[in-house]
Design a protein around this motif. Structure first.
Motif, PDB file in Angstrom:
ATOM      1  N   ALA A   1       4.247  -5.044  -2.000  1.00  0.00           N
ATOM      2  CA  ALA A   1       2.996  -4.764  -1.349  1.00  0.00           C
ATOM      3  C   ALA A   1       2.170  -5.657  -3.021  1.00  0.00           C
ATOM      4  CB  ALA A   1       2.903  -3.620  -1.600  1.00  0.00           C
ATOM      5  N   ARG A   2       2.833  -5.141  -4.120  1.00  0.00           N
ATOM      6  CA  ARG A   2       1.805  -5.916  -5.181  1.00  0.00           C
ATOM      7  C   ARG A   2       2.059  -7.155  -4.909  1.00  0.00           C
ATOM      8  NH1 ARG A   2       0.271  -1.154  -8.055  1.00  0.00           N
ATOM      9  NH2 ARG A   2       0.416   0.568  -7.892  1.00  0.00           N
ATOM     10  N   PHE A   3       2.524  -8.086  -4.788  1.00  0.00           N
ATOM     11  CA  PHE A   3       3.298  -9.262  -4.628  1.00  0.00           C
ATOM     12  C   PHE A   3       1.904 -10.352  -3.019  1.00  0.00           C
ATOM     13  CE2 PHE A   3       5.029 -13.242  -2.767  1.00  0.00           C
ATOM     14  CZ  PHE A   3       5.098 -14.037  -4.506  1.00  0.00           C
ATOM     15  N   ASN A   4       2.175  -9.373  -2.324  1.00  0.00           N
ATOM     16  CA  ASN A   4       1.539  -9.724  -0.703  1.00  0.00           C
ATOM     17  C   ASN A   4       0.558  -9.351  -0.718  1.00  0.00           C
ATOM     18  OD1 ASN A   4       3.976 -11.377   0.144  1.00  0.00           O
ATOM     19  ND2 ASN A   4       4.493  -9.459   1.139  1.00  0.00           N
ATOM     20  N   TYR A   5      -0.117  -8.796  -2.180  1.00  0.00           N
ATOM     21  CA  TYR A   5      -2.033  -8.176  -1.894  1.00  0.00           C
ATOM     22  C   TYR A   5      -2.011  -8.294  -3.378  1.00  0.00           C
ATOM     23  CZ  TYR A   5      -0.759  -6.487   2.637  1.00  0.00           C
ATOM     24  OH  TYR A   5      -0.165  -6.462   4.270  1.00  0.00           O
ATOM     25  N   HIS A   6      -3.817  -7.944  -3.803  1.00  0.00           N
ATOM     26  CA  HIS A   6      -4.452  -7.983  -4.769  1.00  0.00           C
ATOM     27  C   HIS A   6      -4.712  -6.548  -4.734  1.00  0.00           C
ATOM     28  CE1 HIS A   6      -5.304 -11.374  -6.801  1.00  0.00           C
ATOM     29  NE2 HIS A   6      -5.271 -11.753  -5.098  1.00  0.00           N
ATOM     30  N   ILE A   7      -4.047  -5.011  -4.761  1.00  0.00           N
ATOM     31  CA  ILE A   7      -4.211  -3.844  -5.206  1.00  0.00           C
ATOM     32  C   ILE A   7      -5.362  -3.387  -6.001  1.00  0.00           C
ATOM     33  CG2 ILE A   7      -3.200  -1.270  -5.170  1.00  0.00           C
ATOM     34  CD1 ILE A   7      -2.266  -3.280  -3.387  1.00  0.00           C
ATOM     35  N   ASP A   8      -6.408  -2.940  -5.252  1.00  0.00           N
ATOM     36  CA  ASP A   8      -8.076  -2.662  -5.779  1.00  0.00           C
ATOM     37  C   ASP A   8      -8.158  -1.192  -6.218  1.00  0.00           C
ATOM     38  OD1 ASP A   8      -8.642  -5.622  -5.407  1.00  0.00           O
ATOM     39  OD2 ASP A   8     -10.247  -4.475  -3.672  1.00  0.00           O
ATOM     40  N   ASP A   9      -7.408  -0.386  -5.886  1.00  0.00           N
ATOM     41  CA  ASP A   9      -7.400   1.155  -5.592  1.00  0.00           C
ATOM     42  C   ASP A   9      -6.877   1.447  -5.144  1.00  0.00           C
ATOM     43  OD1 ASP A   9      -8.355   3.236  -6.889  1.00  0.00           O
ATOM     44  OD2 ASP A   9     -10.298   4.074  -5.943  1.00  0.00           O
ATOM     45  N   THR A  10      -6.099   3.741  -5.776  1.00  0.00           N
ATOM     46  CA  THR A  10      -5.055   3.772  -5.124  1.00  0.00           C
ATOM     47  C   THR A  10      -5.363   5.238  -5.141  1.00  0.00           C
ATOM     48  OG1 THR A  10      -4.484   4.554  -7.630  1.00  0.00           O
ATOM     49  CG2 THR A  10      -3.050   2.494  -6.451  1.00  0.00           C
ATOM     50  N   ILE A  11      -5.243   5.629  -3.939  1.00  0.00           N
ATOM     51  CA  ILE A  11      -5.009   7.323  -3.154  1.00  0.00           C
ATOM     52  C   ILE A  11      -3.739   7.856  -3.528  1.00  0.00           C
ATOM     53  CG2 ILE A  11      -6.146   8.536  -1.888  1.00  0.00           C
ATOM     54  CD1 ILE A  11      -8.181   6.353  -1.319  1.00  0.00           C
TER      55      ILE A  11
ATOM     56  N   ALA B   1       6.178  15.910  -0.988  1.00  0.00           N
ATOM     57  CA  ALA B   1       6.202  15.097  -0.444  1.00  0.00           C
ATOM     58  C   ALA B   1       5.054  14.250  -0.697  1.00  0.00           C
ATOM     59  CB  ALA B   1       6.628  14.236   0.840  1.00  0.00           C
ATOM     60  N   LYS B   2       4.703  12.700  -1.585  1.00  0.00           N
ATOM     61  CA  LYS B   2       3.192  11.700  -1.295  1.00  0.00           C
ATOM     62  C   LYS B   2       3.920  10.735  -1.425  1.00  0.00           C
ATOM     63  CE  LYS B   2       0.960  16.150  -3.037  1.00  0.00           C
ATOM     64  NZ  LYS B   2      -0.432  16.224  -2.232  1.00  0.00           N
ATOM     65  N   LEU B   3       2.771  10.502  -1.208  1.00  0.00           N
ATOM     66  CA  LEU B   3       2.970   8.961  -0.672  1.00  0.00           C
ATOM     67  C   LEU B   3       1.173   8.374  -1.384  1.00  0.00           C
ATOM     68  CD1 LEU B   3       3.287   6.731   0.995  1.00  0.00           C
ATOM     69  CD2 LEU B   3       1.026   6.970   3.170  1.00  0.00           C
ATOM     70  N   LEU B   4       1.524   6.893  -1.854  1.00  0.00           N
ATOM     71  CA  LEU B   4       0.540   6.473  -2.564  1.00  0.00           C
ATOM     72  C   LEU B   4      -0.546   5.246  -2.357  1.00  0.00           C
ATOM     73  CD1 LEU B   4      -0.814   6.479  -5.837  1.00  0.00           C
ATOM     74  CD2 LEU B   4       0.434   5.043  -6.442  1.00  0.00           C
ATOM     75  N   LEU B   5      -1.225   5.702  -1.819  1.00  0.00           N
ATOM     76  CA  LEU B   5      -1.799   4.067  -1.255  1.00  0.00           C
ATOM     77  C   LEU B   5      -2.820   3.345  -1.808  1.00  0.00           C
ATOM     78  CD1 LEU B   5      -3.343   5.836   2.242  1.00  0.00           C
ATOM     79  CD2 LEU B   5      -1.409   4.594   2.356  1.00  0.00           C
TER      80      LEU B   5
END
Length: 157
Positions: free
Chosen positions: A18-28, A121-125
Motif C-alpha cells: 500500500a505504501r508503495f502503490n499509494y500516497h498515504i495522506d491520513d490514517t483512521i 482487533a483493529k484495522l488501520l485505514l
C-alpha cells in the motif's frame, strides 16, 4: 528497564504494498465486526489484507475482499473466509472519511490489521491517492539509496 511487549498487542496482517502503490495522506483506526472463529483464526496470525479495500454502502463502511482463513477446530460454526466485514467508525470519523474519499482520486486502503492493548482487533485505514509509474520509480530509488547508505555507514562506522 525494558518494557515487555504485550502478547495481545501485535500485528496480524500488514499491507506492505500500500505504501508503495499509494500516497498515504491520513490514517483512521477502525474496529471490525467479527465472529468468534474469525477472532480465533486471527490469533493464529493467519490473515491477508493485501488485496482488500474499504467501501461505503448505505451509510456504513465495509471491508471488502479481506481473507481470514477458516479456523481449523471451527466445525460447522466456521465463517466464510472472504465475507464482507463491517467497519466500526463513529459518525465524525465516517463523515471525515466520506469527505476525504469524495476528493478526486482518493480511496480508503487497509494498511494494518492488529490487536490493540486490550486485545481487540483493529484495522488501520489509510486515506490514499494512487501513485503513477514515475512516483513508484522514485520511491524505489529512494529506498535503494537508503539501503545503500545504511550499508556504507555500517562498513565505515
Amino acid at each position: 528497564m525494558a518494557k515487555k511487549s504485550d502478547p495481545n498487542s501485535r500485528t496480524i496482517a500488514e499491507n506492505r504494498k500500500a505504501r508503495f502503490n499509494y500516497h498515504i495522506d491520513d490514517t483512521i483506526e477502525a474496529g471490525l465486526v467479527l465472529t468468534g472463529t474469525e477472532v480465533k483464526s486471527l490469533r493464529n496470525g493467519e490473515a491477508n489484507i493485501a488485496e482488500s479495500y474499504a467501501s461505503e454502502e448505505n451509510g456504513e463502511y465495509w471491508l471488502i475482499n479481506s481473507y481470514i482463513p477458516e479456523y481449523t477446530q471451527g466445525n460447522r460454526f466456521n465463517h466464510e473466509p472472504r465475507r464482507l466485514r463491517k467497519l466500526l467508525l463513529n459518525k465524525r470519523e465516517m463523515a471525515r472519511l466520506a469527505k476525504e474519499i469524495d476528493r478526486q482520486g482518493m480511496t480508503a486502503v487497509p494498511l494494518k490489521l492488529y490487536f490493540n492493548e486490550r486485545g481487540v482487533a483493529k484495522l488501520l485505514l489509510g486515506i490514499a491517492k494512487g501513485k503513477n509509474v514515475a512516483d513508484k520509480r522514485e520511491t524505489s530509488k529512494e529506498r535503494d539509496w537508503n539501503r545503500q547508505k545504511r550499508r556504507l555507514m555500517k562498513e565505515h562506522g
